[in-house]
Design an enzyme around this catalytic site. Structure first.
Site, PDB file in Angstrom:
ATOM      1  N   PHE A   2       0.858  -1.180   0.000  1.00  0.00           N
ATOM      2  CA  PHE A   2       0.000   0.000   0.000  1.00  0.00           C
ATOM      3  C   PHE A   2       0.892   1.226   0.000  1.00  0.00           C
ATOM      4  O   PHE A   2       2.072   1.147   0.349  1.00  0.00           O
ATOM      5  CB  PHE A   2      -0.886  -0.009   1.255  1.00  0.00           C
TER       6      PHE A   2
ATOM      7  N   GLN B 147      -8.078  14.355   3.729  1.00  0.00           N
ATOM      8  CA  GLN B 147      -7.389  13.550   2.730  1.00  0.00           C
ATOM      9  C   GLN B 147      -8.161  13.495   1.419  1.00  0.00           C
ATOM     10  O   GLN B 147      -9.369  13.293   1.410  1.00  0.00           O
ATOM     11  CB  GLN B 147      -7.203  12.119   3.243  1.00  0.00           C
TER      12      GLN B 147
ATOM     13  N   HIS C 167      -8.273  11.351  -1.949  1.00  0.00           N
ATOM     14  CA  HIS C 167      -7.782  10.084  -2.484  1.00  0.00           C
ATOM     15  C   HIS C 167      -7.443  10.284  -3.950  1.00  0.00           C
ATOM     16  O   HIS C 167      -8.204  10.888  -4.686  1.00  0.00           O
ATOM     17  CB  HIS C 167      -8.852   8.996  -2.321  1.00  0.00           C
TER      18      HIS C 167
ATOM     19  N   LEU D  98     -14.849   5.170  -4.947  1.00  0.00           N
ATOM     20  CA  LEU D  98     -13.429   4.894  -4.756  1.00  0.00           C
ATOM     21  C   LEU D  98     -12.933   3.744  -5.626  1.00  0.00           C
ATOM     22  O   LEU D  98     -13.595   2.735  -5.797  1.00  0.00           O
ATOM     23  CB  LEU D  98     -13.176   4.522  -3.293  1.00  0.00           C
TER      24      LEU D  98
ATOM     25  N   GLU E 287      -6.722   1.911  -3.401  1.00  0.00           N
ATOM     26  CA  GLU E 287      -5.280   1.966  -3.526  1.00  0.00           C
ATOM     27  C   GLU E 287      -4.723   0.573  -3.810  1.00  0.00           C
ATOM     28  O   GLU E 287      -3.649   0.421  -4.409  1.00  0.00           O
ATOM     29  CB  GLU E 287      -4.720   2.480  -2.195  1.00  0.00           C
TER      30      GLU E 287
ATOM     31  N   ARG F 254      -0.822   9.205  -0.266  1.00  0.00           N
ATOM     32  CA  ARG F 254      -1.989   9.728  -0.978  1.00  0.00           C
ATOM     33  C   ARG F 254      -1.903  11.216  -1.272  1.00  0.00           C
ATOM     34  O   ARG F 254      -2.332  11.660  -2.325  1.00  0.00           O
ATOM     35  CB  ARG F 254      -3.241   9.460  -0.149  1.00  0.00           C
TER      36      ARG F 254
ATOM     37  N   HIS G 190     -11.723  12.175   0.672  1.00  0.00           N
ATOM     38  CA  HIS G 190     -11.771  10.790   1.123  1.00  0.00           C
ATOM     39  C   HIS G 190     -11.855  10.607   2.627  1.00  0.00           C
ATOM     40  O   HIS G 190     -12.554   9.721   3.107  1.00  0.00           O
ATOM     41  CB  HIS G 190     -10.526  10.071   0.604  1.00  0.00           C
TER      42      HIS G 190
ATOM     43  N   ARG H  57      -3.091  10.461   6.362  1.00  0.00           N
ATOM     44  CA  ARG H  57      -3.254   9.081   6.784  1.00  0.00           C
ATOM     45  C   ARG H  57      -2.713   8.132   5.723  1.00  0.00           C
ATOM     46  O   ARG H  57      -2.894   8.359   4.533  1.00  0.00           O
ATOM     47  CB  ARG H  57      -4.738   8.795   6.983  1.00  0.00           C
TER      48      ARG H  57
HETATM   49  C1  LIG Z   1     -14.614   4.281  -0.138  1.00  0.00           C
HETATM   50  C2  LIG Z   1     -13.727   4.158   1.060  1.00  0.00           C
HETATM   51  C3  LIG Z   1     -12.808   3.147   1.149  1.00  0.00           C
HETATM   52  C4  LIG Z   1     -12.000   3.022   2.262  1.00  0.00           C
HETATM   53  N1  LIG Z   1     -11.086   2.028   2.297  1.00  0.00           N
HETATM   54  C5  LIG Z   1     -10.285   1.920   3.372  1.00  0.00           C
HETATM   55  C6  LIG Z   1      -9.305   0.917   3.435  1.00  0.00           C
HETATM   56  O1  LIG Z   1      -9.156   0.122   2.523  1.00  0.00           O
HETATM   57  N2  LIG Z   1      -8.528   0.822   4.520  1.00  0.00           N
HETATM   58  C7  LIG Z   1      -8.683   1.667   5.561  1.00  0.00           C
HETATM   59  O2  LIG Z   1      -7.966   1.507   6.528  1.00  0.00           O
HETATM   60  N3  LIG Z   1      -9.608   2.635   5.541  1.00  0.00           N
HETATM   61  C8  LIG Z   1     -10.407   2.790   4.468  1.00  0.00           C
HETATM   62  N4  LIG Z   1     -11.341   3.787   4.436  1.00  0.00           N
HETATM   63  C9  LIG Z   1     -11.599   4.580   5.617  1.00  0.00           C
HETATM   64  C10 LIG Z   1     -12.438   3.774   6.614  1.00  0.00           C
HETATM   65  O3  LIG Z   1     -13.367   2.983   5.920  1.00  0.00           O
HETATM   66  C11 LIG Z   1     -13.232   4.621   7.567  1.00  0.00           C
HETATM   67  O4  LIG Z   1     -12.439   5.574   8.106  1.00  0.00           O
HETATM   68  C12 LIG Z   1     -13.795   3.767   8.693  1.00  0.00           C
HETATM   69  O5  LIG Z   1     -14.560   2.728   8.180  1.00  0.00           O
HETATM   70  C13 LIG Z   1     -14.613   4.567   9.632  1.00  0.00           C
HETATM   71  O6  LIG Z   1     -15.263   3.698  10.524  1.00  0.00           O
HETATM   72  P1  LIG Z   1     -16.096   4.238  11.737  1.00  0.00           P
HETATM   73  O7  LIG Z   1     -16.480   3.065  12.533  1.00  0.00           O
HETATM   74  O8  LIG Z   1     -15.321   5.292  12.403  1.00  0.00           O
HETATM   75  O9  LIG Z   1     -17.348   4.941  11.134  1.00  0.00           O
HETATM   76  P2  LIG Z   1     -18.460   4.480  10.095  1.00  0.00           P
HETATM   77  O10 LIG Z   1     -18.232   3.136   9.605  1.00  0.00           O
HETATM   78  O11 LIG Z   1     -18.585   5.585   9.125  1.00  0.00           O
HETATM   79  O12 LIG Z   1     -19.752   4.403  10.961  1.00  0.00           O
HETATM   80  C14 LIG Z   1     -20.425   5.521  11.418  1.00  0.00           C
HETATM   81  C15 LIG Z   1     -21.630   5.061  12.160  1.00  0.00           C
HETATM   82  O13 LIG Z   1     -22.182   6.125  12.885  1.00  0.00           O
HETATM   83  C16 LIG Z   1     -23.545   6.214  12.662  1.00  0.00           C
HETATM   84  N5  LIG Z   1     -23.932   7.604  12.831  1.00  0.00           N
HETATM   85  C17 LIG Z   1     -23.348   8.696  12.302  1.00  0.00           C
HETATM   86  N6  LIG Z   1     -23.954   9.791  12.718  1.00  0.00           N
HETATM   87  C18 LIG Z   1     -24.950   9.402  13.546  1.00  0.00           C
HETATM   88  C19 LIG Z   1     -25.935  10.076  14.306  1.00  0.00           C
HETATM   89  N7  LIG Z   1     -26.024  11.394  14.285  1.00  0.00           N
HETATM   90  N8  LIG Z   1     -26.793   9.341  15.036  1.00  0.00           N
HETATM   91  C20 LIG Z   1     -26.716   8.004  15.050  1.00  0.00           C
HETATM   92  N9  LIG Z   1     -25.795   7.323  14.364  1.00  0.00           N
HETATM   93  C21 LIG Z   1     -24.933   8.016  13.624  1.00  0.00           C
HETATM   94  C22 LIG Z   1     -23.749   5.687  11.282  1.00  0.00           C
HETATM   95  O14 LIG Z   1     -25.043   5.181  11.155  1.00  0.00           O
HETATM   96  C23 LIG Z   1     -22.731   4.574  11.259  1.00  0.00           C
HETATM   97  O15 LIG Z   1     -23.286   3.410  11.821  1.00  0.00           O
HETATM   98  C24 LIG Z   1     -12.119   3.941   3.314  1.00  0.00           C
HETATM   99  C25 LIG Z   1     -13.031   4.971   3.208  1.00  0.00           C
HETATM  100  C26 LIG Z   1     -13.795   5.121   2.068  1.00  0.00           C
HETATM  101  C27 LIG Z   1     -14.667   6.309   1.937  1.00  0.00           C
END
Ligand SMILES: Cc1cc2nc3c(=O)[nH]c(=O)nc-3n(C[C@H](O)[C@H](O)[C@H](O)COP(=O)(O)OP(=O)(O)OC[C@H]3O[C@@H](n4cnc5c(N)ncnc54)[C@H](O)[C@@H]3O)c2cc1C
Ligand code: HEM
Ligand code: SF4
Ligand code: F3S
Ligand code: FES
Lengths: 276, 569, 115, 134
Positions: B118, B231, B233, B243, B246, B277, B342, B377
């Site tokens: 990566f 960030q 992407h 997306l 990567e 990135r 991103h 990141r």
């Molecule tokens: C397309 C894409 C690909 C990615 N690929 C990678 C990768 O390959 N490797 C990597 O390390 N990272 C990757 N990332 C980044 C990574 O996916 C995210 O940073 C990570 O999944 C975030 O997880 P989280 O649990 O913090 O939040 P999320 O998974 O975003 O979850 C947020 C949760 O909060 C809830 N929520 C939000 N606001 C409220 C509210 N007001 N009230 C109630 N519930 C709420 C939502 O319903 C959801 O359940 C990628 C990001 C994107 C956009």
């Protein structure tokens, strides 16, 4: 290649844009199922004229309605890239993910209108939002988590690429509910486990790391489980991720028969047998 | 009134991991999420998750320490090094734990977890499940939640956080299906609400990533950290910005401009396509700006030389998405890509325990800023962050309610919650009845366009000032909005426009932070200050909400072993 | 759910189905397709049933078809009801119909044999 | 601030709900179910008819003779066809149970269907004289 990223649905939902194939109409007609069981006596269909933009998906058209015409429309969405399973709908006579369905493709199919229905046979909460409670309950009922039994090694449990590949298709399920909605046995039998829950059982039965195979079979190979599947294949046709639930269910039937012939004790343990 | 000992907001990886940990430590836990947990944005992560397992033949001498160094260098030295060391040393344990919980990782021939190269990493250390790693992880995490029978409030949206006397007492949330507002008391609240990519145009994020958790905390008086670091992407699909992982470059994909040149040799001669990135995104944008992109503004991600077998095995979803949205089949055609917003490196200011300045309020995952990503990141580190710090937040919140938080329980909690409820009700009802002339959809579009254009990949004083003015203008226009749906049940118009206010406030911290940071560091690239300025800016920005916008403070960066060096690839 | 309940019943339906392919196939062939429509008369039937092979064929046909068909009917009904009680009632009804029909069927074939 | 609403309510029936994909498996199953039920009801009736023998051999022959009319011949012909389809499709289902041909279920259905159609042709020829006697 021109991209209109102005006040289009794209901005709300998918960001708009994409590539243009042929000349397109500058408007498309969207017909949407509308129903609020608390307010309406019966469902109705509403018609909207949507200005055409390149790369527009059905989800974009719904957003266009929500943001520009009628804020009362209700639908589900999240990833807008076909992986979260929120937006499964019945579109022009097929189960599809709204976010993955290009309006252009529907037009290419010879349709001039977009017809959007909620997942059939599930109770409607409002408009395109359906109550998936039964689907989730069924999923939960099969204990969809690993039961490994042996003490975990310090590092990973080994699994050959070949063994991993066997479950690939089933792991790819996005829990969208289309298969459940499409299966005739679940239309009429409220106790039926449905294709998804059984396919997910198979996902574990076929996973080399799981140790509760007989117990899992015992859980689903019952009158409301595997024997209720009549190999209708509606589930297979409906699945946006091309999972073959029927193959998994037939596998369960076969494995159950041989476990029975073996006299496997696990079959009779019920849900308790799945506790470690 | 509903009460839970520990309330987790967010059903993504961070939220669920926190809930599991608190539950396993004996706390009574509930998860609340505005979408069903498996619909959370984490499900969309594609490429993989980093851990120095040394499984890959080319990474035999990889160690957590080397992982830490790559992360810190990638962060342009803004990351707190103690937190990074914690992140990378925990990584292998957490990955093995996910595997023991059944996560279907891709495998090497000998049966161990497969790893791929990566960007910005010295070794192939990104563990993956084809190009659906987030999906594999989140489904596994959800399975474990089910196994524990943890209660989930599905399709509930939190609208405010109850804070009084420096202590958190719970939240007020909207049950989207009924439109009812409920106060939910809790001894500890953990936010795992994800990022706010949708404040920007051209975002790779899912539609529900509105940053509402960050905004709610900010509005309740919790400071935000390093918000200016956004960030971009390098490779998102031209047009709709889905997306293209990567991992596609990790598997050997090339970037080419209109002239067919692999232009990365000009920008990162050693790392080429696998530069971090920020550098790759700027390289692509430079090519486009200087006329070597394709008309409309994109370049090509070329996988055609990888062969059908590799693409079908390792990048099947990428292929499906490319075919579906652009008609280009990566096996035979190059994919049109452009940089897209991103990830939020910044977020709710927390320490490595997930604790914020408010007692009993924790945050983890993309909504939080520990900080392990600093100014940029590395791919594969944020999934890791969710499970490492999600767990720690759960652990410390669980400890808190058993100790200090339990002792303080009840003291004024009900009163505080009732007060928050009254205030929230007023605000929420106001939005429901809003009948002003401004169309909130216009406000949202303008915000997103302006943020991408003015507070984007390349920044400079004048544009940043325009961006900040725009945000302030939108803030002034917000009270004049009108919405179209007055019903309470599943009212998306209402729920979405309720968040808009918070989005504008968060945008303001981004623009203000960027304007004040007169240097270039990681993702924050200023044309008018092209160099990193450690003397003045090797510091975290901390934004506090005031009536006139954010008040910025600076806080030193923790340096343990790696003094800042020039960053070349 | 219930420890692989119904596995034998289900399996037997498949086994009888395979048996029916043979038995029913022969039955139809002889009655309708082999030569002129074999006269369905007391005398004709009696002659056939005097042979042991025919006897076995007809009795197993009766048993297989009843089991297979009634199990099938039960499956169909199970698709339209929910709840254990309804299912039990259906099973009981189908078993009774099956036993009565089989008994009556055998009883009705006796005159041909004793003819 | 309300924009012109381009929506108008229409009847439910206006919606095009016909499946774009021919749901082969679904129709195969429907046919299988209908034929299966037809055969089991016929079997029960059949037992009753045969049991007229209990009233004496002459009685049986009389009933049989009465049944020898075109209406029943058509019924019998359809029944034979139903049995052929049900049997063939049943074989298809049993193959699935054995794990064979699940991915080729549509082809197998068309195979069964074509054979059943041929069976119908054959039955038509055989029953022709009974349906149009003289
Ligand atoms: C397309 C894409 C690909 C990615 N690929 C990678 C990768 O390959 N490797 C990597 O390390 N990272 C990757 N990332 C980044 C990574 O996916 C995210 O940073 C990570 O999944 C975030 O997880 P989280 O649990 O913090 O939040 P999320 O998974 O975003 O979850 C947020 C949760 O909060 C809830 N929520 C939000 N606001 C409220 C509210 N007001 N009230 C109630 N519930 C709420 C939502 O319903 C959801 O359940 C990628 C990001 C994107 C956009
Ligand atoms: C000729 C050989 C036959 C074969 C190979 C056969 C095969 C099958 C199979 C495999 C099924 C199960 C279908 C499912 O589970 O979805 C079935 C169902 C059924 N069969 Fe047969 N069958 C045969 C003859 C008969 C006969 C003679 C009868 C009537 C007496 C009959 C009546 C039924 C009924 C009522 C069903 C249930 C239909 C349903 O569930 O939809 N079958 N058959
Ligand atoms: S198996 Fe397919 S149709 Fe069924 S829930 Fe999963 S993805 Fe959806
Ligand atoms: S549609 Fe239903 S009946 Fe079986 S093959 Fe699929 S579960
Ligand atoms: S929005 Fe996630 S699958 Fe369509």
């Amino acid at each position: 290649m021109t991209i209109d990223r102005g006040k289009t649905a794209g901005n709300a939902g998918g960001n708009g844009g994409g590539q243009v194939a042929a000349k397109r109409p500058d408007k498309v007609t969207l017909k949407v199922y509308r129903f609020d069981p608390d307010l309406d006596k019966e469902a109705r269909i509403e018609v909207y004229d949507i200005p055409w933009t390149d790369g527009m998906t059905v989800l974009d058209t719904l957003f266009w309605v929500l943001e520009r015409v009628d804020g009362t429309l209700a639908f589900r969405f999240s990833c807008r890239e076909g992986i979260c399973g929120a937006c499964a709908l019945f579109i022009n006579g097929s189960y599809r993910l709204a976010c993955e369905t290009q309006v252009a493709r529907l037009l290419d199919e010879g349709r001039t209108e977009i017809h959007v229905m909620p997942l059939p046979h599930l109770p409607v909460i409002k408009d395109l939002v359906v109550d998936m409670a039964r689907f989730w309950a069924n999923y939960e009922s099969i204990a969809p988590w690993i039961v490994a039994r042996s003490k975990a090694p310090e590092k990973e449990r080994l699994q050959s690429p070949k063994d991993r590949k066997r479950i690939d298709e089933y792991v790819g399920c996005i829990l969208c509910g289309s298969c459940f909605s499409a299966c005739p046995a679940s239309w009429t039998d409220k106790d039926y486990l449905g294709p998804n829950a059984m396919m997910k059982t198979w996902r574990w039965v076929d996973d080399t790391r799981d140790a509760a195979k007989d117990e899992r079979l015992g859980l689903v190979a019952g009158e409301n489980g595997a024997w209720r599947c009549h190999t209708v294949f509606n589930c297979v046709e409906a699945c946006p991720k091309k999972v073959n639930q029927a193959a998994a269910i037939q596998g369960l039937k076969r494995k159950t028969v041989s476990a029975m012939l073996r006299g496997a004790k696990g079959l009779k343990q019920g849900r308790k047998g799945l506790e470690e | 009134m509903i009460f839970h000992e520990v309330l987790v907001v967010g059903g993504g990886l961070a939220g669920l991991r926190a809930a599991i940990e608190a539950h396993d430590l004996g706390s009574e836990v509930a998860v609340l999420s505005r979408v069903h947990p498996v619909r959370s944005h984490s499900v969309a992560a594609q490429g993989g998750i980093n851990a120095a397992l040394a499984n890959h033949p080319a990474s035999q001498d990889d160690t957590p320490e080397k992982h830490a160094f790559d992360t810190i260098k990638g962060s342009d030295y803004l990351a707190d090094q103690d937190a990074v060391e914690l992140l990378t040393s925990e990584a292998p344990t957490r990955i093995f734990e996910m595997e023991h919980w059944g996560c279907p990782f891709s495998r090497l021939d000998d049966g161990r977890i497969a790893q791929r190269p990566f960007g910005g990493a010295g070794y192939p250390r990104t563990c993956y499940a084809a190009d659906k790693t987030g999906h594999a992880l989140l489904h596994t995490m959800y399975e474990q939640t089910l196994r524990r029978g943890i209660k989930v409030y599905e399709e509930w949206q939190v609208v405010s956080l109850s804070v009084a006397d420096g202590r958190c007492h719970g939240v007020v949330a909207l049950d989207l299906r009924t439109g009812r507002l409920e106060a939910i008391g809790a001894r500890a609240v953990i936010f795992g609400t994800g990022g706010g990519g949708r404040i920007y145009g051209h975002s790779t994020n899912n539609i529900t990533n509105t940053g509402s958790g960050i905004a709610i905390a900010y509005m309740a008086g919790v400071p935000l950290k390093d918000m200016e670091f956004i960030q971009f992407h390098p490779t998102s699909l031209f047009g709709n910005n889905v997306l293209m992982t990567e991992g596609a470059r990790g598997e050997g994909g090339y970037l080419r401009n209109r002239l067919g040149e692999r232009f990365m040799e000009k920008y990162a001669p050693k790392a080429m396509e696998l530069a971090p990135r920020d550098i790759t995104a700027r390289a692509i944008q430079t090519e486009i700006n200087e006329g070597r992109g394709f008309p409309g503004g994109y370049v090509h991600l070329d996988l055609t030389h990888l062969g059908a077998a590799k693409i079908l095995e390792r990048l099947p979803a990428i292929r499906d998405i490319a075919i579906n949205f652009t008609g280009a089949d990566p096996i035979t055609d190059p994919i049109p890509i452009q940089p897209g917003q991103h990830y939020f490196m910044g977020g709710i200011d927390t320490n490595a325990d997930g604790a914020s300045l408010v007692a009993g309020f924790y945050a983890a995952g993309e909504c939080a800023c520990v900080s392990v990503h600093g100014a940029n990141r590395l791919g594969g580190n944020s999934l890791l962050e969710t499970i490492v710090f999600g767990r720690l937040a759960g652990r410390h919140a669980g400890g808190y309610v058993k100790g200090q938080g339990g002792e303080a329980a009840g003291k004024g909690a009900e009163k505080a919650l009732a007060k928050t409820m009254t205030e929230t009700e007023k605000r929420v009802t106001w939005v429901l009845e809003a009948a002003g002339p401004e169309d909130p959809a216009d406000l949202r579009d303008e915000l997103r366009e302006s943020m991408f254009a003015n507070v984007g990949i390349f920044r400079e004083e004048k544009a940043l000032a325009v961006g900040l003015d725009k945000v302030r203008e939108l803030r002034a226009r917000y009270p004049k909005i009108g919405i179209r749906n007055r019903g309470r049940k599943y009212n998306l118009d209402w729920a979405r426009n309720l968040e808009l206010e918070g989005q504008i406030l968060v945008a303001e911290t981004i623009a203000a932070g960027a304007l004040a940071r007169k240097e270039s560091r990681g993702s924050h690239f200023r044309r008018d200050y092209m160099d990193r300025d450690d003397a003045s800016f090797l510091r975290h920005t901390v934004a506090h909400l005031t009536k006139d916008g954010p008040r910025l403070e600076y806080r030193p960066v923790t340096i343990t072993k790696w003094p800042p060096q020039a960053r070349t690839y | 759910m219930n420890g692989a309940k119904g596995v034998w019943g289900w399996l037997l339906q498949r086994v009888t189905a395979v048996g029916l392919i043979l038995a029913l196939g022969l039955h139809l062939w002889i009655l309708h397709f082999a030569g002129e429509h074999a006269a369905l008369t007391m005398a004709g039937v009696t002659i056939r049933l005097k042979s042991l092979a025919y006897m076995v064929l007809d009795f197993s046909l009766l048993g297989f078809a009843l089991y297979h068909g009634l199990y099938g009917l039960r499956s169909v009904l199970f698709d339209y009801v929910s709840g254990l009680r309804a299912e039990r009632a259906i099973t009981a009804a189908v078993v009774v119909v099956g036993l009565v029909a089989f008994g009556y069927g055998v009883y009705a074939l006796v005159p041909f044999i004793t003819g | 601030m309300y924009r012109p609403v381009a929506s108008r309510a229409v009847r439910y029936a206006d919606l095009d709900l016909f499946p774009t994909k021919i749901r082969t498996g679904f129709y195969a199953w429907l046919l299988h179910r209908v034929t299966g039920l037809a055969i089991i009801f016929y079997l029960l009736l059949h037992i009753v008819v045969i049991s007229t023998v209990l009233g004496g051999g002459g009685n049986f022959d009389a009933v049989m003779a009465w049944l020898k009319r075109p209406f029943f011949a058509v019924g019998e012909m359809l029944l034979v066809t139903a049995v052929i389809y049900h049997g063939l499709n049943g074989l298809r289902v049993i193959l699935f149970d054995l794990g064979i041909g699940i991915k080729r279920q549509k082809a197998l259905f068309w195979g069964a269907f074509v054979l059943a159609a041929a069976g119908f042709g054959f039955a038509l020829r055989v029953f022709w004289p009974l349906i149009f006697p003289g």
